[in-house]
Design an enzyme around this catalytic site. Structure first.
Site, short mmCIF file in Angstrom:
data_model
loop_
_atom_site.label_atom_id
_atom_site.label_comp_id
_atom_site.label_asym_id
_atom_site.label_seq_id
_atom_site.Cartn_x
_atom_site.Cartn_y
_atom_site.Cartn_z
N HIS A 40 -8.06 -5.24 -0.01
CA HIS A 40 -6.76 -4.60 0.20
C HIS A 40 -6.01 -5.24 1.38
CE1 HIS A 40 -3.73 -1.57 -0.15
NE2 HIS A 40 -4.00 -0.99 1.00
N ASP A 69 -8.90 -6.53 -4.41
CA ASP A 69 -8.50 -5.23 -3.85
C ASP A 69 -9.02 -4.14 -4.77
OD1 ASP A 69 -7.27 -3.00 -2.83
OD2 ASP A 69 -5.25 -3.86 -2.81
N SER A 122 0.84 -1.20 0.00
CA SER A 122 0.00 0.00 0.00
C SER A 122 0.88 1.25 0.00
CB SER A 122 -0.91 -0.06 1.23
OG SER A 122 -1.91 0.91 1.17
#
EC number: 2.3.1.46
Lengths: 209, 386
Positions: free
Chosen positions: B352, B319, B154
């Site tokens: 995610h 995601d 991320s």
């Protein structure tokens, strides 16, 4: 035209006969894209023996993990959606080995191969092999070394013969620049469309078309 | 019995930097501290170091436990330890709390030496580049010229990307997981709603809530609840909670009824107990600003041409906050720049959050890649190979 298959360099891991032949077609130091690269055996061999740089494309995660574990660059992607991530003319060779018979959009992938690479190399099981013809004459769908599936569980949907493939290249405006037909790993010179079970074809965009 | 795959009991350390630094925004910090942890042993030529870059709510405590009875281990403990994919028998692993964080490194709650009061609203806005600059200063302090790998998920993946562009010679491998080359409008929009929740909380006091002995708990809670929704997938949420009711029947009111409401409120409450509101604002802003192509004519390939690292890019199918398409943009740029890159798109129902979860193919991939990195920088003795 290509030369006969030579034994791999001493100490090299054993390559599948078709991959071995592809290895001989590829010039030292070139850039190679291997579509449906599986565990990355070809690219790994080419990197070690021919100083080749390149990428594999593979849809199956186990293949991707195997490539990465042997240090082969691999992009996990579905060939059916094309090769949009690769620029025009970005490779010397684009290889599609024993994959085409299981693909939906064959014209699409061949066109894409010719777009991103200077030379395309395709290998496929020759449906015109005499054993296949014999089994059909006996009233059954062929099952053989290069076509090891039953009709009801096969991933293969597009079989062709050596001659069929040549006709498709012409239709797509491409030029056959080399062909080797093998039977059980050995090169077949006499009546290849009947006596060979595995075909390797090299092609380029035909500059006249 | 101790877990032989755990790094065990670990203790954070603090690096103090007493000289002023200029940040990407032009602002100057007179001094700062970074809190970090290390696992494993740095080899003789300092070539086996791995930097773990954390995401929005992460920190330096990446693996192991501070106390034997700690309920939870570090946030990536399933990935890091002896014999784990990031193998501390072979690598020297560094986890660092980024500048501006709220887990010990200098941040908005720290005392401003100029005023003797917490920075609060006066703490400068940070860019990913500032984290890379300060991480590099920490690396210098630890005697690390080049990292064997820089790894992040991320926002952490953005730091790995930025490292590879800004300090090409200092990164052998960059592992960019569930990340993006820049945020989309939708993603910035989510961040702004989270920020608005915090900023409009009356307890926020323009960022100087420390002086009022309060925290904008409601804002933080909402920000976290919103964030959490975007970190999970529709399917994953459906699988875990569905339409389950806590009491089994409708109550015709506005209290917690559905399990998902209970889960989100719990997550929000927990988060607002320990996370700093100003840090949350900073982190989301750094995410929004990140766009390394901006200085290269909006051409990401041109930006990536600076890099010398080899790359592994990983995304997860469900995601949608950092979708596979965003990772494929990074891959495309690296291919156009003729860099060594591998890309995997891992099947997962966890959205995610999948990058933090234990998953066989994902971990096999990380293990396979990093074993090769270890062979490059810290080969096993011959007898150990046999």
């Amino acid at each position: 035209m290509s030369t006969a298959i030579k034994p791999a360099a001493t100490g090299a891991p054993e390559l599948r006969p078709d991959l071995n032949q592809i290895g001989h077609w590829i010039a030292r130091g070139s850039r190679v894209l291997d579509l449906g690269c599986g565990d990355g055996a070809l690219l790994s061999w080419l990197a070690t023996h021919k100083d080749v740089r390149g990428y594999g494309v593979e849809i199956d995660v186990d293949g991707v993990v195997a490539c990465i574990s042997r240090g082969v660059n691999v992009i996990q992607s579905n060939l059916e959606v094309g090769l949009a991530q690769f620029e025009d003319d970005s490779f010397d060779y684009v290889v599609l080995s024993l994959t085409i018979q299981a693909m939906h959009n064959i014209e699409g992938i061949l066109t894409e191969m010719a777009r991103v690479g200077r030379t395309g190399i395709v290998t496929f099981p020759n449906f015109g092999y005499w054993e296949n013809r014999w089994q059909i004459l006996q009233g059954r769908m062929p099952v053989s070394e290069t076509i090891p599936y039953e009709w009801y569980n096969t991933p293969n949907i597009h079989f062709c013969t050596v001659s069929d493939f040549d006709r498709l290249l012409i239709k797509l405006g491409m030029k056959n620049t080399g062909r080797v037909v093998l039977a059980n790993g050995r090169r077949v010179e006499f009546m290849p469309n009947l006596l060979g079970n595995l075909a390797l074809v090299r092609f380029e965009r035909d500059s006249r078309s | 019995m101790p877990d032989r795959h755990s790094v065990g009991i670990v203790a954070p350390q603090t690096a103090v930097f007493d000289a002023p630094i200029q940040l990407a925004s032009g602002a100057i910090l007179p001094r700062f501290e970074l809190v970090y942890e290390t696992y494993g042993t740095l080899n003789a030529d300092a070539s086996n170091a791995i930097l773990i870059c954390h995401a929005l709510s992460g920190h330096h405590h990446v693996a192991g436990r501070h106390q034997p009875d700690d309920k939870a281990a570090g946030w990536w403990d399933n990935m890091i330890g002896p014999g784990k994919p990031i193998d501390t028998d072979r690598f020297f692993v560094i986890g660092v709390n980024n500048l501006g964080g709220c887990h010990g490194s200098t941040g908005p709650a720290s005392i401003d030496p100029g005023t003797g009061k917490p920075y609060g609203s006066r703490f400068p806005v940070l860019l990913v580049a500032d984290w890379v600059q300060t991480q590099a200063m920490l690396a210098d302090r630890l005697g690390i010229r080049q990292f064997a790998a820089i790894i992040g998920g991320s926002l952490g993946g953005m730091q790995a990307l930025r490292w590879s562009i800004t300090h090409p010679e200092r990164v052998r491998h960059a592992l960019v997981i569930a990340s993006a080359p820049k945020l989309t409008a939708q993603n910035i929009a989510f961040n702004d709603v989270a920020r608005q929740a915090i900023i409009t909380d009356p307890d926020f006091h323009g960022g100087d809530f420390y002086q009022f002995d309060t925290v904008p708990r409601r804002g933080l809670r909402l920000a976290r609840m919103l964030g959490h929704i975007t970190y999970l997938s529709d399917d994953g949420m459906g699988e875990k909670f569905g339409r389950m009711l806590r009491s089994g029947e409708y109550k015709f009111g506005y209290d917690v009824e559905f399990e998902i409401e209970s889960y989100l409120r719990y997550q929000g409450d927990k988060f607002s107990d320990y996370f700093d509101a100003n840090t949350y604002l900073l982190m989301t802003k750094a995410l929004d600003y990140f766009d390394p192509a901006r200085h290269y004519g909006d051409d990401l390939a041109e930006a990536m041409r600076q890099a010398q690292a080899r790359f592994l890019v990983v995304s997860f199918t469900t995601d949608w906050r950092f979708a596979p398409e965003r990772s494929r943009e990074i891959v495309k740029a690296l291919l156009d720049a003729k860099k060594d890159v591998s890309y995997a798109e891992i099947e997962s129902a966890h959205g995610h959050d999948a990058f933090l979860m234990e998953d066989a193919p994902y971990h096999a991939l990380m293990r396979g890649y990093l074993a090769r990195v270890a062979d490059e920088v810290n080969p096993l003795p011959q007898e150990a190979r046999a």
